[in-house]
Design a protein around this motif. Structure first.
Motif, PDB file in Angstrom:
ATOM      1  N   ILE A 284       5.149  -4.833  -6.239  1.00 56.39           N
ATOM      2  CA  ILE A 284       4.329  -4.827  -5.026  1.00 56.39           C
ATOM      3  C   ILE A 284       3.170  -5.818  -5.159  1.00 56.39           C
ATOM      4  CG2 ILE A 284       2.630  -3.387  -3.781  1.00 56.39           C
ATOM      5  CD1 ILE A 284       4.756  -1.292  -3.510  1.00 56.39           C
ATOM      6  N   LYS A 285       2.589  -5.922  -6.361  1.00 64.88           N
ATOM      7  CA  LYS A 285       1.447  -6.826  -6.506  1.00 64.88           C
ATOM      8  C   LYS A 285       1.843  -8.303  -6.342  1.00 64.88           C
ATOM      9  CE  LYS A 285       1.251  -6.838 -11.561  1.00 64.88           C
ATOM     10  NZ  LYS A 285       0.580  -6.191 -12.683  1.00 64.88           N
ATOM     11  N   ASP A 286       3.156  -8.584  -6.400  1.00 63.36           N
ATOM     12  CA  ASP A 286       3.600  -9.966  -6.133  1.00 63.36           C
ATOM     13  C   ASP A 286       3.561 -10.264  -4.635  1.00 63.36           C
ATOM     14  OD1 ASP A 286       4.226 -10.180  -8.826  1.00 63.36           O
ATOM     15  OD2 ASP A 286       6.277  -9.446  -8.514  1.00 63.36           O
ATOM     16  N   CYS A 287       3.480  -9.220  -3.818  1.00 62.78           N
ATOM     17  CA  CYS A 287       3.643  -9.405  -2.367  1.00 62.78           C
ATOM     18  C   CYS A 287       2.377  -9.136  -1.558  1.00 62.78           C
ATOM     19  CB  CYS A 287       4.743  -8.494  -1.827  1.00 62.78           C
ATOM     20  SG  CYS A 287       6.243  -8.509  -2.791  1.00 62.78           S
ATOM     21  N   ILE A 288       1.472  -8.291  -2.070  1.00 61.27           N
ATOM     22  CA  ILE A 288       0.250  -8.004  -1.280  1.00 61.27           C
ATOM     23  C   ILE A 288      -0.998  -8.099  -2.165  1.00 61.27           C
ATOM     24  CG2 ILE A 288       1.236  -6.570   0.557  1.00 61.27           C
ATOM     25  CD1 ILE A 288       0.599  -4.098  -1.078  1.00 61.27           C
ATOM     26  N   LYS A 289      -2.151  -8.225  -1.507  1.00 58.93           N
ATOM     27  CA  LYS A 289      -3.398  -8.443  -2.282  1.00 58.93           C
ATOM     28  C   LYS A 289      -4.205  -7.165  -2.468  1.00 58.93           C
ATOM     29  CE  LYS A 289      -4.107 -13.320  -1.500  1.00 58.93           C
ATOM     30  NZ  LYS A 289      -2.957 -13.622  -0.659  1.00 58.93           N
ATOM     31  N   ASP A 290      -3.974  -6.161  -1.635  1.00 55.77           N
ATOM     32  CA  ASP A 290      -4.630  -4.861  -1.861  1.00 55.77           C
ATOM     33  C   ASP A 290      -3.706  -3.762  -1.326  1.00 55.77           C
ATOM     34  OD1 ASP A 290      -5.324  -4.113   0.948  1.00 55.77           O
ATOM     35  OD2 ASP A 290      -6.447  -5.994   0.828  1.00 55.77           O
ATOM     36  N   LEU A 291      -4.120  -2.525  -1.538  1.00 51.22           N
ATOM     37  CA  LEU A 291      -3.209  -1.417  -1.208  1.00 51.22           C
ATOM     38  C   LEU A 291      -3.329  -0.920   0.235  1.00 51.22           C
ATOM     39  CD1 LEU A 291      -3.334   0.748  -4.460  1.00 51.22           C
ATOM     40  CD2 LEU A 291      -1.581  -0.857  -3.720  1.00 51.22           C
ATOM     41  N   SER A 292      -4.123  -1.625   1.060  1.00 48.86           N
ATOM     42  CA  SER A 292      -4.397  -1.056   2.386  1.00 48.86           C
ATOM     43  C   SER A 292      -3.128  -0.908   3.232  1.00 48.86           C
ATOM     44  CB  SER A 292      -5.470  -1.857   3.114  1.00 48.86           C
ATOM     45  OG  SER A 292      -5.032  -3.170   3.286  1.00 48.86           O
ATOM     46  N   ILE A 293      -2.187  -1.865   3.142  1.00 50.54           N
ATOM     47  CA  ILE A 293      -0.952  -1.724   3.941  1.00 50.54           C
ATOM     48  C   ILE A 293      -0.230  -0.433   3.562  1.00 50.54           C
ATOM     49  CG2 ILE A 293       1.398  -2.630   4.262  1.00 50.54           C
ATOM     50  CD1 ILE A 293       0.344  -5.376   4.335  1.00 50.54           C
ATOM     51  N   ILE A 294      -0.212  -0.145   2.249  1.00 47.79           N
ATOM     52  CA  ILE A 294       0.493   1.074   1.823  1.00 47.79           C
ATOM     53  C   ILE A 294      -0.278   2.296   2.316  1.00 47.79           C
ATOM     54  CG2 ILE A 294       1.356   2.408  -0.142  1.00 47.79           C
ATOM     55  CD1 ILE A 294       1.685  -0.104  -1.675  1.00 47.79           C
ATOM     56  N   GLU A 295      -1.580   2.265   2.111  1.00 50.67           N
ATOM     57  CA  GLU A 295      -2.377   3.461   2.443  1.00 50.67           C
ATOM     58  C   GLU A 295      -2.490   3.704   3.949  1.00 50.67           C
ATOM     59  OE1 GLU A 295      -5.019   3.447  -1.646  1.00 50.67           O
ATOM     60  OE2 GLU A 295      -5.756   2.379   0.126  1.00 50.67           O
ATOM     61  N   LYS A 296      -2.549   2.611   4.722  1.00 51.56           N
ATOM     62  CA  LYS A 296      -2.756   2.812   6.166  1.00 51.56           C
ATOM     63  C   LYS A 296      -1.462   2.816   6.974  1.00 51.56           C
ATOM     64  CE  LYS A 296      -7.305   0.711   6.271  1.00 51.56           C
ATOM     65  NZ  LYS A 296      -7.853  -0.619   6.236  1.00 51.56           N
ATOM     66  N   GLU A 297      -0.437   2.085   6.507  1.00 52.56           N
ATOM     67  CA  GLU A 297       0.759   1.959   7.359  1.00 52.56           C
ATOM     68  C   GLU A 297       2.013   2.642   6.808  1.00 52.56           C
ATOM     69  OE1 GLU A 297       1.545  -1.983   8.932  1.00 52.56           O
ATOM     70  OE2 GLU A 297      -0.478  -2.577   8.348  1.00 52.56           O
ATOM     71  N   ILE A 298       2.085   2.736   5.468  1.00 51.46           N
ATOM     72  CA  ILE A 298       3.340   3.266   4.917  1.00 51.46           C
ATOM     73  C   ILE A 298       3.205   4.747   4.546  1.00 51.46           C
ATOM     74  CG2 ILE A 298       5.045   2.999   3.054  1.00 51.46           C
ATOM     75  CD1 ILE A 298       4.308  -0.011   3.087  1.00 51.46           C
ATOM     76  N   LEU A 299       2.175   5.069   3.749  1.00 51.01           N
ATOM     77  CA  LEU A 299       2.021   6.473   3.318  1.00 51.01           C
ATOM     78  C   LEU A 299       1.902   7.455   4.490  1.00 51.01           C
ATOM     79  CD1 LEU A 299      -0.240   7.022   0.203  1.00 51.01           C
ATOM     80  CD2 LEU A 299       2.188   7.484   0.513  1.00 51.01           C
ATOM     81  N   PRO A 300       1.078   7.136   5.534  1.00 49.97           N
ATOM     82  CA  PRO A 300       0.985   8.113   6.635  1.00 49.97           C
ATOM     83  C   PRO A 300       2.346   8.425   7.257  1.00 49.97           C
ATOM     84  CG  PRO A 300      -0.732   6.449   6.846  1.00 49.97           C
ATOM     85  CD  PRO A 300       0.161   6.003   5.739  1.00 49.97           C
TER      86      PRO A 300
END
Ligand code: SF4
Length: 398
Positions: A284-300
């Motif tokens: 994942i760290k090869d593709c994004i710069k912080d975890l916000s996409i996961i925390e705001k768009e994927i996990l919910p």
């Protein structure tokens, strides 16, 4: 060679154990620049004679080299470019031939008196003496294809097709049109198969893919500016495959961990962050710069789907959240940091064959499922078709 998926091609490829072994030897014989010549001519419009007259092996190698490159991005402008260029090459040859035997479609000749006279009078306009012999040749029903084979390729209207005793009767141009459809389907099928093998392909193919991508970007410049491509973009829930839609709706207890933690987590994360991973080892760290996409768009989305299960997954098993992070590659944790990605494997969505075995209740295929082997490629294909539709709409409005 008239058809790289046809009988003659299949006969030649029998020399190899499988398609992988054929792809392995291509780099020894075919320079990347030469492989690219097969699409580069589109810029000038004329197919070079040496490509049209290539011997069967050279032809097959050139074509399959490009297919190998497409394994790194099955639904994108690269595929469209390869399809467009090669369709024209093969069509040019097919237009010149009278012998369709080596095509991938099973064709049977039409016997004399097989079609009732009254039908022929209407279809072939037999009473119109002013029709030239060339035009008459064009409308003569010379070929027949089993109706089930015809219907599997032709999704359009049957209005202009003569059907009798389980066969579709075709004139020359109808047959060539049907072949075009079969070529497109075979190409998709082959690219989906190679997508599964991409981690085993020689470096040559990723290099070829990168060069192909430059040419495709140039060729489809206008469309790329308009609609973007199958890179990271907000999720399109309407284009998800049936299994993912079922998982999103919540499932009963026996299915919950598989549907939510294994399938949904892997599908949503790849679809949102890295829909076209160059290999299965990506982090994942090869593709994004912080975890916000996961925390705001994927996990919910995952948590909501878990809450819709009966009983709700995360109320029942609060530690399952750690397992979600584990499947995203951060190890078994509830406090992940971006730099932890790669601690465990970022699970790739399971193939359809595995889903069918492990959770048959989730697999309710629709008509688009027949092209793909993995839910993620279903989504990529739909994104691709959607962007094509939008760009065609824009062209019409100009
Ligand atoms: S065939 Fe594949 S994509 Fe389609 S519903 Fe089944 S598992 Fe999902």
């Amino acid at each position: 060679m008239l058809d790289p998926f046809g009988k003659k091609a299949r006969e030649l490829l029998k020399e190899f154990e499988d398609i992988n072994s054929f792809l392995e030897i291509i780099p020894t014989y075919l320079d990347i620049n030469l492989a690219l010549e097969r699409v580069k001519w589109l810029k000038n419009g004329a197919i070079p004679e040496y490509i049209l007259n290539a011997n069967d092996w050279k032809d097959l190698m050139g074509f399959y080299a490009l297919l190998g490159a497409l394994a790194f991005s099955p639904y994108g402008f690269e595929m469209e470019l390869v399809k467009e260029a090669n369709l024209k090459i093969y069509l040019t040859r097919i237009e010149k031939t009278k012998n369709f035997e080596e095509l991938s479609i099973s064709i049977e000749p039409v016997a004399d008196n097989e079609i009732p006279q009254r039908d022929l009078t209407i279809i072939e306009k037999r009473l119109y003496s002013e029709i030239s012999p060339e035009d008459r040749e064009k409308i003569t029903l010379k070929y027949k294809v089993k109706l089930k084979d015809f219907l599997s390729l032709n999704e359009g209207s049957l209005k202009d097709v003569y059907i009798r005793n389980g066969y579709a009767y075709l004139n020359r141009s109808q047959l060539i049109e049907l072949w075009e459809k079969s070529f497109e389907k075979n190409l998709e099928r082959a690219v989906n198969l190679l997508y599964e093998l991409r981690d085993e392909l020689p470096q040559y193919y990723i290099q070829l893919y990168n060069r192909l991508s430059e040419i495709a970007r140039e060729h489809f410049k206008k469309r790329l500016e308009g609609v973007g491509r199958t890179t990271a973009q907000p999720l399109r829930f309407d284009l998800f495959p049936p299994c993912i839609k079922i998982a999103l709706g919540g499932v009963p207890s026996g299915l919950r961990n598989y549907a939510i933690t294994v399938l949904l987590t892997s599908f949503l994360s790849y679809a949102r962050i890295c829909p076209n991973p160059p290999s299965k080892n990506v982090r994942i760290k090869d593709c994004i710069k912080d975890l916000s996409i996961i925390e705001k768009e994927i996990l919910p989305v995952i948590i909501e789907a878990g809450n819709r299960c009966s009983p709700p997954l995360f109320e029942d098993q609060p530690n399952e959240i750690k397992n979600i992070w584990y499947h995203l590659g951060f190890g078994y944790t509830s406090k992940p940091k971006l730099e932890d990605s790669g601690t465990s494997t970022w699970y790739f969505p399971p193939n359809c064959s595995k889903i069918k075995v492990n959770a048959p209740q989730l697999c309710k295929p629709d008509k688009d499922c027949k092209y793909i082997k993995n839910p993620l490629t279903y989504y990529l294909r739909k994104l691709y078709l959607e962007s094509k539709k939008e760009s065609q709409g824009e062209d019409r409005n100009e």
